[in-house]
Design an enzyme around this catalytic site. Structure first.
Site, PDB file in Angstrom:
ATOM      1  N   ASP A 188      61.712  28.360   6.880  1.00 45.36           N
ATOM      2  CA  ASP A 188      61.755  28.523   5.419  1.00 45.36           C
ATOM      3  C   ASP A 188      62.578  29.736   4.987  1.00 45.36           C
ATOM      4  O   ASP A 188      62.111  30.576   4.225  1.00 45.36           O
ATOM      5  CB  ASP A 188      60.326  28.658   4.854  1.00 45.36           C
ATOM      6  CG  ASP A 188      59.402  27.555   5.315  1.00 45.36           C
ATOM      7  OD1 ASP A 188      59.875  26.413   5.452  1.00 45.36           O
ATOM      8  OD2 ASP A 188      58.213  27.830   5.536  1.00 45.36           O
TER       9      ASP A 188
ATOM     10  N   GLU B 153      60.164  19.860  -2.878  1.00 44.67           N
ATOM     11  CA  GLU B 153      59.636  21.217  -2.668  1.00 44.67           C
ATOM     12  C   GLU B 153      60.799  22.174  -2.455  1.00 44.67           C
ATOM     13  O   GLU B 153      61.958  21.804  -2.595  1.00 44.67           O
ATOM     14  CB  GLU B 153      58.690  21.226  -1.463  1.00 44.67           C
ATOM     15  CG  GLU B 153      59.315  20.697  -0.189  1.00 44.67           C
ATOM     16  CD  GLU B 153      58.322  20.477   0.945  1.00 44.67           C
ATOM     17  OE1 GLU B 153      57.139  20.824   0.787  1.00 44.67           O
ATOM     18  OE2 GLU B 153      58.732  19.956   1.993  1.00 44.67           O
TER      19      GLU B 153
END
Length: 479
Positions: A16, A185
């Site tokens: 991430d 997302e």
């Protein structure tokens, strides 16, 4: 600017990624989940070679991970710079939720968390302070509408940088590139050539992971989907799969790059940080595919200090280790697997094939005392090669795979890792390595995290004043 690079640019447990540039310097953060210190911060001048500066959450007062379950904790940070201050937003899952920390120096110290309202995960900040911007700042995040179907939406509110809080109405910007889109997302907003670009991930962080784009004339929308979404399609096969969760950055030379996560199949390395070139076609971004061409980085630790790459499972309330004369771990009642804070220090495995070794000086004072080498995904998935009062034991979780007698005195412990095949070895300090056992460790496949390698000691629920001494720790590579 470097015109060629090897991937991954950050190997092992580096999922991430988010990046920002200040002048000629780049700063990057990644998720850390249930591991402490939280949110590692890196610096680079070329987006290829990164140096760990430290962590944004390195004090127990900033980060309470007590009882945190595996693959929970800190999800998907975003780092941005505005008006001389770094702002870093993240979500503490199963906790108070979204927060922001700030710092004038990305190496720290970072502030205590300011908690922000709102549901969901994967928060981001956008400062509309470019030449055509209005100077306002915005907070975006993803939230679940129907978990069983994987349906989510991206929402936004105004962020007040000086007060570190949200204000004003909420806007729903996006729910995916098509009606059945799953897991929209990782939202990031940018203003490029007078147009607002929304970049998100879709498909879930597995082989269907992808990057999609949308744009609007106003930051509040409506957002138009790119005609050829996804702009980075799923990569179910190849040297790197599961690519997505991208963040854009423009170089001082005007060209564009993206950091993103990807997975090298056939190993337990989990999600790593890769780099992609980004070009523009009719105002839409196009991502170059990523491939693994990076080089291994051997590790030798003599523990003069504790390097930033070492992590602790959950938040330690007091040190259980000392450095300077090797590493000494205090035996404590806590055990790996109890969802507490065991005497465990680990660092990411960075290549599918590696050789790990250490020397252990430790005399168990009773049947409950043991210490040694650890290969860890989380509380539920680990392999431990430990010295005990009865000799040397190899454990998979709580199961004993093999036990052999061992003479008193120092012993070297090691493991040869070839993908999921783990061969554990031992030796006298000056003697040859002897194979102990081989484990086919496909159970070490991580969910959100990665395999980590390190050192462990426990007294299994009983008080102890004993210590385990590790003079050195090495990670090398075959051939």
């Amino acid at each position: 600017m470097t015109t060629s690079f090897g991937d991954p640019v950050l190997s092992g447990f580096r999922p991430d990624p988010s990046v920002c540039r200040v002048g000629s310097d780049y700063y990057l953060v990644t998720s850390s989940f249930e591991w402490f210190p939280g949110l590692p911060v890196f610096h680079s001048r070329d987006l290829v070679s990164w140096r760990r500066l430290g962590s944004a959450l390195d004090r127990p007062s900033q980060l309470d991970l007590d009882g945190c379950e595996p693959s929970r904790g800190l999800f998907a940070p975003t780092i941005r710079h505005h008006d001389g201050l770094f702002h870093l937003v993240c979500t503490l899952m199963d906790g108070p939720g979204h927060f922001v920390v700030t710092a004038t120096d990305p190496a720290g110290p970072w502030s205590e968390p300011y908690w922000l309202e709102g549901e969901g995960f994967d928060p981001s900040l956008f400062f509309d302070d470019g030449p055509d911007g209005d100077g306002r700042a915005w907070f975006t995040a993803s939230r679940v509408r129907d978990e069983s179907a994987g349906l989510t939406e991206i929402w936004m509110r105004e962020y007040l940088p000086l007060e570190r809080r949200l204000t004003g109405p909420e806007y729903v910007l996006w729910s995916g590139s098509h009606p059945a889109a799953r897991w929209a997302e990782a939202p990031h907003l940018y203003r490029i050539d007078g147009t607002y670009l929304l970049l998100t991930a879709e498909g879930g962080t597995d082989v269907d992971h992808s990057v999609v784009a949308a744009r609007a004339d106003r930051v509040t929308g409506p957002y138009e989907s790119a005609p050829h979404n996804p702009v980075l399609p799923p990569a179910p096969k190849g040297p790197v799969t599961c690519t997505g969760h991208a963040d854009l950055v423009q170089t001082p030379f005007g060209d564009w790059r993206a950091v993103l996560l990807g997975v090298r199949p056939g190993s337990a390395l989990g999600r790593e940080t890769f780099l992609s070139r980004v070009t523009w076609h009719d105002g839409w971004p196009a991502f170059s595919p990523v491939a693994h061409t990076g080089h291994p980085r051997p590790v030798h630790e003599d523990f003069a200090t504790l390097a930033p790459d070492w992590s602790i499972l959950r938040t330690p309330r007091a040190p259980f280790w000392t450095t300077g004369d090797g590493l000494r771990l205090r035996l404590r009642p806590e055990r790996l697997g109890d969802f507490t804070v065991p005497s465990l220090l680990v660092r990411p495995q960075e290549q599918p094939d590696c050789d790990v070794s250490t020397e252990l000086r430790f005399a168990p004072a009773g049947p409950d005392e043991e210490a040694g080498l650890a290969v860890v995904v989380d509380d539920n998935a680990h392999l431990l090669l430990l010295r005990t009062a009865e000799g040397l034991v190899l454990r998979q979780g709580s199961d004993v795979l093999v036990r052999v007698p061992l003479s008193p005195g120092p012993v070297r412990l090691g493991v040869r890792i070839r993908g999921f095949r783990h061969t554990f070895v031992h030796a006298a300090p000056e003697g040859p390595w002897q194979d102990l056992a081989t484990a086919e460790a496909t159970f070490l496949t991580p969910l959100f995290t990665s395999v980590q390698l390190g050192l462990y000691a426990t007294s299994h629920g009983h008080p102890s004043t004993n210590q385990a001494h590790f003079p050195w720790f090495d990670i090398t590579y075959p051939n």
